[in-house]
Scaffold this motif. Sequence first.
Motif, PDB file in Angstrom:
ATOM      1  N   LEU A   1       4.493 -12.086 -14.808  1.00 51.81           N
ATOM      2  CA  LEU A   1       5.025 -10.799 -14.386  1.00 51.81           C
ATOM      3  C   LEU A   1       6.526 -10.695 -14.620  1.00 51.81           C
ATOM      4  CD1 LEU A   1       3.063 -10.258 -11.032  1.00 51.81           C
ATOM      5  CD2 LEU A   1       2.603  -9.247 -13.273  1.00 51.81           C
ATOM      6  N   VAL A   2       7.180 -11.818 -14.893  1.00 52.58           N
ATOM      7  CA  VAL A   2       8.620 -11.839 -15.134  1.00 52.58           C
ATOM      8  C   VAL A   2       8.885 -12.555 -16.449  1.00 52.58           C
ATOM      9  CG1 VAL A   2      10.881 -12.494 -14.234  1.00 52.58           C
ATOM     10  CG2 VAL A   2       9.038 -11.910 -12.638  1.00 52.58           C
ATOM     11  N   SER A   3       9.787 -12.018 -17.252  1.00 55.92           N
ATOM     12  CA  SER A   3      10.127 -12.601 -18.549  1.00 55.92           C
ATOM     13  C   SER A   3      11.228 -13.643 -18.407  1.00 55.92           C
ATOM     14  CB  SER A   3      10.588 -11.501 -19.511  1.00 55.92           C
ATOM     15  OG  SER A   3      11.314 -12.045 -20.602  1.00 55.92           O
TER      16      SER A   3
ATOM     17  N   ASP B   1       0.191  -6.036  -9.004  1.00 49.17           N
ATOM     18  CA  ASP B   1       1.036  -6.408 -10.139  1.00 49.17           C
ATOM     19  C   ASP B   1       2.516  -6.422  -9.762  1.00 49.17           C
ATOM     20  OD1 ASP B   1      -1.049  -6.808 -11.954  1.00 49.17           O
ATOM     21  OD2 ASP B   1      -1.125  -4.682 -12.471  1.00 49.17           O
ATOM     22  N   ILE B   2       2.795  -6.796  -8.541  1.00 45.10           N
ATOM     23  CA  ILE B   2       4.177  -6.901  -8.062  1.00 45.10           C
ATOM     24  C   ILE B   2       4.563  -8.383  -8.014  1.00 45.10           C
ATOM     25  CG2 ILE B   2       5.765  -6.449  -6.159  1.00 45.10           C
ATOM     26  CD1 ILE B   2       3.954  -4.149  -5.306  1.00 45.10           C
ATOM     27  N   PRO B   3       5.630  -8.788  -8.663  1.00 45.36           N
ATOM     28  CA  PRO B   3       6.036 -10.195  -8.624  1.00 45.36           C
ATOM     29  C   PRO B   3       6.599 -10.589  -7.263  1.00 45.36           C
ATOM     30  CG  PRO B   3       7.653  -8.910  -9.833  1.00 45.36           C
ATOM     31  CD  PRO B   3       6.500  -7.988  -9.545  1.00 45.36           C
ATOM     32  N   VAL B   4       6.450 -11.852  -6.936  1.00 42.49           N
ATOM     33  CA  VAL B   4       6.960 -12.393  -5.672  1.00 42.49           C
ATOM     34  C   VAL B   4       8.173 -13.270  -5.968  1.00 42.49           C
ATOM     35  CG1 VAL B   4       6.465 -13.857  -3.678  1.00 42.49           C
ATOM     36  CG2 VAL B   4       4.705 -12.313  -4.572  1.00 42.49           C
TER      37      VAL B   4
ATOM     38  N   GLU C   1       0.831  -1.201   0.000  1.00 43.03           N
ATOM     39  CA  GLU C   1       0.000   0.000   0.000  1.00 43.03           C
ATOM     40  C   GLU C   1       0.866   1.252   0.000  1.00 43.03           C
ATOM     41  OE1 GLU C   1      -2.465  -0.313   3.418  1.00 43.03           O
ATOM     42  OE2 GLU C   1      -3.851  -1.776   2.533  1.00 43.03           O
ATOM     43  N   ALA C   2       1.946   1.212   0.767  1.00 45.54           N
ATOM     44  CA  ALA C   2       2.820   2.373   0.871  1.00 45.54           C
ATOM     45  C   ALA C   2       3.742   2.515  -0.339  1.00 45.54           C
ATOM     46  CB  ALA C   2       3.643   2.295   2.152  1.00 45.54           C
ATOM     47  N   HIS C   3       4.037   1.394  -0.984  1.00 46.23           N
ATOM     48  CA  HIS C   3       4.995   1.395  -2.102  1.00 46.23           C
ATOM     49  C   HIS C   3       4.444   0.572  -3.271  1.00 46.23           C
ATOM     50  CE1 HIS C   3       8.039   3.111   0.609  1.00 46.23           C
ATOM     51  NE2 HIS C   3       7.601   2.245   1.506  1.00 46.23           N
ATOM     52  N   PRO C   4       3.330   1.008  -3.863  1.00 47.70           N
ATOM     53  CA  PRO C   4       2.729   0.241  -4.953  1.00 47.70           C
ATOM     54  C   PRO C   4       3.603   0.206  -6.209  1.00 47.70           C
ATOM     55  CG  PRO C   4       1.671   2.382  -4.747  1.00 47.70           C
ATOM     56  CD  PRO C   4       2.573   2.244  -3.567  1.00 47.70           C
ATOM     57  N   ASP C   5       4.637   1.045  -6.235  1.00 44.52           N
ATOM     58  CA  ASP C   5       5.552   1.065  -7.373  1.00 44.52           C
ATOM     59  C   ASP C   5       6.733   0.112  -7.201  1.00 44.52           C
ATOM     60  OD1 ASP C   5       6.469   2.581  -5.238  1.00 44.52           O
ATOM     61  OD2 ASP C   5       7.494   4.069  -6.499  1.00 44.52           O
ATOM     62  N   ALA C   6       6.727  -0.676  -6.124  1.00 47.03           N
ATOM     63  CA  ALA C   6       7.813  -1.644  -5.911  1.00 47.03           C
ATOM     64  C   ALA C   6       7.857  -2.646  -7.058  1.00 47.03           C
ATOM     65  CB  ALA C   6       7.623  -2.363  -4.581  1.00 47.03           C
ATOM     66  N   LYS C   7       9.038  -3.086  -7.391  1.00 40.29           N
ATOM     67  CA  LYS C   7       9.222  -4.011  -8.500  1.00 40.29           C
ATOM     68  C   LYS C   7       9.274  -5.462  -8.069  1.00 40.29           C
ATOM     69  CE  LYS C   7       9.425  -0.641 -11.407  1.00 40.29           C
ATOM     70  NZ  LYS C   7       8.289  -0.385 -12.327  1.00 40.29           N
TER      71      LYS C   7
END
Length: 489
Positions: A243-245, A189-192, A156-162
Amino acid sequence: MNQLTTPLFTGLKEHAAKKPTQFHIPGHKTGKGMDQEYREFLGDSALSIDLINIEPLDDLHHPHGMIRDAQELAAEAFGADYTFFSVQGTSGAIMTMIMSVCHPGDKIIVPRNVHKSITTAIIFSGAKPVFIHPELDEKLGISHGITPKAVQKACEAHPDAKGVLVINPTYFGITADLTHIVEIAHSYDIPVLVDEAHGVHIHFHDQLPLSAMQAGADLAATSVHKLGGSLTQSSVLNLREGLVSHGRVQSILSMLTTTSTSYILLASLDTARRHLAINGKALLDDCIKLATNARDRINSIPHLYCPGEEILGSDATYGYDPTKLIISVKNLGITGYDAEVWLRKQHNIEVELSDLYNLLCIITPGDTQVEVDKLIHALSTLAAESTPTHQEKDMTVKVPDIPVLALTPRDAFYASTERIPMKHAVGRISAEFVMVYPPGIPIFLPGEIITEDNIQYIKENMEAGLPVQGPQDDTLENIHVIKEQRAFQ
């Protein structure tokens, strides 16, 4: 696919059986050119497949033949879309994961108790870490994993995390609700990315926690050599496309991998995959039975404690691996370090790790009742020879506040530094790693601002006898900090 086949190992044996005349490296040429004692110790069979990436044997950097086939079999076995073999250990696979999703300046959400390969990858990539504190176990004095609630707050605080990186299972075999964590991260849409160094086996038995691929993670660096039967330094990187190539991952892994790849290590991955896929369930049945027997017997020894299912119940202790034996020795009046040395000197037993309060022993398919009986006998003797506290010893496990990150770890790593007394370092930017174990959580990382509270935390832990790791000056009298740029007077 036929999991009984081993395309890479079989192909190597067939090539060696032809006895080709070799005008290529390695220079020992199947052992004929090396030290005789070492050759006899290793054996001609092993040396016959110590080869390089000549055309008939495929190339790990651009697999199209037997290595490709072996990796495809591994992907099926692990439930992945793609599996990449690593001869750089799980450290190389972890660095590949992070560098595949992070560019300079990108954020990545990570637990504070990360392996040094993760901080190394953060430095290499130029990423900016967003740290989450793991949950602490006050009874055992160890750290567990991160919780879904903490991941939700971080996203929530860092939705731009990769990326969100999760250690699952932990070194001690504890798992969080990884499926829930994946669902949360994917909703942004953040990969784990999963550090699965201590969990290759969990995929192959339904009484063990879910593996990273079963939980829907995007990438998992998995040590096959630790608990899966391959040779040391051999691991896999499993990928779920989306989410990852996979092309990006292959490129990064190739950049980090030696061009002189070890075919002995690669073949051991091929055969370990077969062994796990075909026999894993039966092998792990035996491991779980042995470990359960050992746990029950350890808990019958006065003043020792080996936790089982009762450790579960919090958000960070969603599941556990029963083949990991956490043995608390705190009520014997000795440290885990003392117990480790005593077992080594008195009974020729080596444990996986020790800390101030615990020993960790692992049960694998390489163990039998003979080894378990030896361990129980030794622990019984240790308990009888110790002077116990005769009361439950409580501990307060504190963690330092996470300092403010003033520079990315990469910028701090490459900055000009100077060495100053620790007592004068408040307000300066650390250029070193400083960690106290347990619970294995860094106090300072390169780029973080040093605070008075965290210096006091270091002193308290050193007075308690906990070893300080990381700094060049292990007395912690001095620390390297970023050199300040001063205007000319």
